[in-house]
Design a protein around this motif. Structure first.
Motif, PDB file in Angstrom:
ATOM      1  N   THR A   1     -10.161 -15.219 -23.266  1.00  0.00           N
ATOM      2  CA  THR A   1      -8.900 -15.245 -22.471  1.00  0.00           C
ATOM      3  C   THR A   1      -7.963 -16.603 -22.665  1.00  0.00           C
ATOM      4  O   THR A   1      -8.737 -17.623 -23.101  1.00  0.00           O
ATOM      5  CB  THR A   1      -9.213 -15.336 -20.810  1.00  0.00           C
ATOM      6  N   ARG A   2      -6.745 -16.655 -22.915  1.00  0.00           N
ATOM      7  CA  ARG A   2      -5.949 -17.274 -23.015  1.00  0.00           C
ATOM      8  C   ARG A   2      -4.832 -17.487 -22.080  1.00  0.00           C
ATOM      9  O   ARG A   2      -4.227 -16.304 -21.669  1.00  0.00           O
ATOM     10  CB  ARG A   2      -5.027 -17.212 -24.463  1.00  0.00           C
ATOM     11  N   GLN A   3      -4.597 -18.593 -21.565  1.00  0.00           N
ATOM     12  CA  GLN A   3      -3.639 -18.418 -20.488  1.00  0.00           C
ATOM     13  C   GLN A   3      -2.961 -20.033 -20.819  1.00  0.00           C
ATOM     14  O   GLN A   3      -3.328 -21.032 -21.057  1.00  0.00           O
ATOM     15  CB  GLN A   3      -4.208 -18.520 -19.027  1.00  0.00           C
ATOM     16  N   THR A   4      -1.496 -20.411 -20.031  1.00  0.00           N
ATOM     17  CA  THR A   4      -1.032 -21.418 -20.242  1.00  0.00           C
ATOM     18  C   THR A   4      -1.432 -22.412 -19.263  1.00  0.00           C
ATOM     19  O   THR A   4      -2.134 -21.823 -18.213  1.00  0.00           O
ATOM     20  CB  THR A   4       0.457 -21.426 -19.989  1.00  0.00           C
TER      21      THR A   4
ATOM     22  N   ARG B   1      -5.891 -32.126 -21.738  1.00  0.00           N
ATOM     23  CA  ARG B   1      -6.828 -32.456 -22.992  1.00  0.00           C
ATOM     24  C   ARG B   1      -7.929 -31.532 -23.766  1.00  0.00           C
ATOM     25  O   ARG B   1      -8.198 -31.634 -24.778  1.00  0.00           O
ATOM     26  CB  ARG B   1      -8.002 -33.436 -22.321  1.00  0.00           C
ATOM     27  N   HIS B   2      -7.559 -30.349 -23.133  1.00  0.00           N
ATOM     28  CA  HIS B   2      -8.535 -29.114 -23.677  1.00  0.00           C
ATOM     29  C   HIS B   2      -7.570 -28.237 -24.140  1.00  0.00           C
ATOM     30  O   HIS B   2      -8.326 -27.196 -24.792  1.00  0.00           O
ATOM     31  CB  HIS B   2      -9.319 -28.995 -22.505  1.00  0.00           C
ATOM     32  N   ALA B   3      -6.529 -28.284 -24.172  1.00  0.00           N
ATOM     33  CA  ALA B   3      -5.477 -27.096 -24.606  1.00  0.00           C
ATOM     34  C   ALA B   3      -4.911 -27.139 -26.024  1.00  0.00           C
ATOM     35  O   ALA B   3      -4.917 -28.596 -26.432  1.00  0.00           O
ATOM     36  CB  ALA B   3      -4.443 -27.139 -23.767  1.00  0.00           C
ATOM     37  N   ILE B   4      -4.669 -26.406 -26.551  1.00  0.00           N
ATOM     38  CA  ILE B   4      -3.866 -26.409 -27.833  1.00  0.00           C
ATOM     39  C   ILE B   4      -2.518 -26.036 -27.546  1.00  0.00           C
ATOM     40  O   ILE B   4      -2.382 -24.925 -27.124  1.00  0.00           O
ATOM     41  CB  ILE B   4      -4.347 -25.519 -28.813  1.00  0.00           C
ATOM     42  N   GLY B   5      -1.664 -27.123 -27.749  1.00  0.00           N
ATOM     43  CA  GLY B   5      -0.207 -27.036 -27.142  1.00  0.00           C
ATOM     44  C   GLY B   5      -0.376 -27.071 -25.732  1.00  0.00           C
ATOM     45  O   GLY B   5      -0.952 -27.767 -24.969  1.00  0.00           O
ATOM     46  N   GLU B   6       0.141 -25.824 -25.095  1.00  0.00           N
ATOM     47  CA  GLU B   6      -0.088 -25.600 -23.651  1.00  0.00           C
ATOM     48  C   GLU B   6      -0.957 -24.301 -23.398  1.00  0.00           C
ATOM     49  O   GLU B   6      -0.904 -23.980 -22.151  1.00  0.00           O
ATOM     50  CB  GLU B   6       1.506 -25.167 -23.136  1.00  0.00           C
ATOM     51  N   VAL B   7      -1.753 -24.070 -24.188  1.00  0.00           N
ATOM     52  CA  VAL B   7      -2.547 -23.002 -23.841  1.00  0.00           C
ATOM     53  C   VAL B   7      -4.233 -23.243 -24.049  1.00  0.00           C
ATOM     54  O   VAL B   7      -4.509 -23.832 -24.950  1.00  0.00           O
ATOM     55  CB  VAL B   7      -2.280 -21.866 -25.192  1.00  0.00           C
ATOM     56  N   LEU B   8      -4.619 -22.673 -22.828  1.00  0.00           N
ATOM     57  CA  LEU B   8      -6.074 -22.721 -22.748  1.00  0.00           C
ATOM     58  C   LEU B   8      -6.948 -21.644 -23.294  1.00  0.00           C
ATOM     59  O   LEU B   8      -6.387 -20.571 -23.212  1.00  0.00           O
ATOM     60  CB  LEU B   8      -6.433 -23.023 -21.114  1.00  0.00           C
ATOM     61  N   SER B   9      -8.042 -21.828 -23.824  1.00  0.00           N
ATOM     62  CA  SER B   9      -8.934 -20.473 -24.275  1.00  0.00           C
ATOM     63  C   SER B   9     -10.327 -20.988 -23.373  1.00  0.00           C
ATOM     64  O   SER B   9     -10.908 -21.679 -23.437  1.00  0.00           O
ATOM     65  CB  SER B   9      -9.161 -20.575 -25.700  1.00  0.00           C
ATOM     66  N   PHE B  10     -10.497 -19.831 -22.795  1.00  0.00           N
ATOM     67  CA  PHE B  10     -11.791 -19.711 -21.863  1.00  0.00           C
ATOM     68  C   PHE B  10     -12.393 -18.501 -21.986  1.00  0.00           C
ATOM     69  O   PHE B  10     -11.559 -17.343 -22.320  1.00  0.00           O
ATOM     70  CB  PHE B  10     -11.660 -20.499 -20.840  1.00  0.00           C
ATOM     71  N   ASP B  11     -13.623 -18.239 -21.417  1.00  0.00           N
ATOM     72  CA  ASP B  11     -14.073 -16.743 -21.484  1.00  0.00           C
ATOM     73  C   ASP B  11     -14.196 -16.542 -19.941  1.00  0.00           C
ATOM     74  O   ASP B  11     -14.333 -17.247 -19.026  1.00  0.00           O
ATOM     75  CB  ASP B  11     -15.676 -16.811 -21.871  1.00  0.00           C
ATOM     76  N   VAL B  12     -13.900 -14.986 -19.469  1.00  0.00           N
ATOM     77  CA  VAL B  12     -14.151 -14.652 -18.371  1.00  0.00           C
ATOM     78  C   VAL B  12     -15.016 -13.602 -18.398  1.00  0.00           C
ATOM     79  O   VAL B  12     -15.187 -12.656 -19.249  1.00  0.00           O
ATOM     80  CB  VAL B  12     -12.528 -13.795 -17.683  1.00  0.00           C
TER      81      VAL B  12
END
Length: 166
Positions: A94-97, A132-143
């Protein structure tokens, strides 16, 4: 108005906002004897920021008596629901700002803006953490998605006066 009997009642993320002492017996009474209550939910798999996020949630949440575990274990432990079967999905990328992610946290009962005493401080601290964990403004994580079906109880072992906040 309900027109029972029903073969299936489906609940999702909003179940934690409901008065369980009212809704679960009503579900039980509305279901056909062979009917089921299906509960659909999802959770975020552990991410690099999870521990720090949980500390901030504990500090800022308006739910001071909140248990560390979610709704599903509570409704089972307190006799509101008897699961018959349970399925869990594989993690879904999942990707989310950052701002979307923070806003999604405010949909939780203890983190709703109208109940928090310092939602601006929470947002500021989370923005710093998540940046600190985003690339640009986007977070990547699993749901991970979950589906359970079972039987709601006409009554529970929940003691009167306890809060149902999750």
């Amino acid at each position: 108005d309900l027109r029972p009997p029903y073969g299936l009642i489906v609940c999702a993320g909003s179940l934690h906002w409901m008065d369980l002492d009212t809704v679960m017996p009503r579900f039980a009474n509305a279901l056909h004897p062979q009917g089921y209550l299906a509960i659909i939910s999802q959770y975020e798999a552990a991410a690099a920021w999870s521990d720090e996020l949980n500390q901030k949630i504990a500090r800022y949440s308006s739910n001071r008596d909140q248990h560390r575990y979610g709704l599903f274990p509570r409704i089972v432990d307190h006799g509101y629901y008897e699961p018959v079967h349970y399925l869990r999905s594989a993690p879904v990328p999942t990707r989310q700002t950052i701002s979307e992610y923070i806003e999604s946290l405010h949909s939780r009962s203890g983190l709703s803006r109208d109940r928090m005493t310092d939602s601006a401080g929470f947002d500021t601290e989370l923005t710093a953490l998540l940046s600190r964990h985003a690339i640009g403004e986007v977070l990547s994580f699993d749901v991970v998605g979950q589906l359970s079906w079972g039987k709601p109880a006409a009554h529970s072992t929940f003691r009167a006066g306890q809060k149902h906040q999750t």
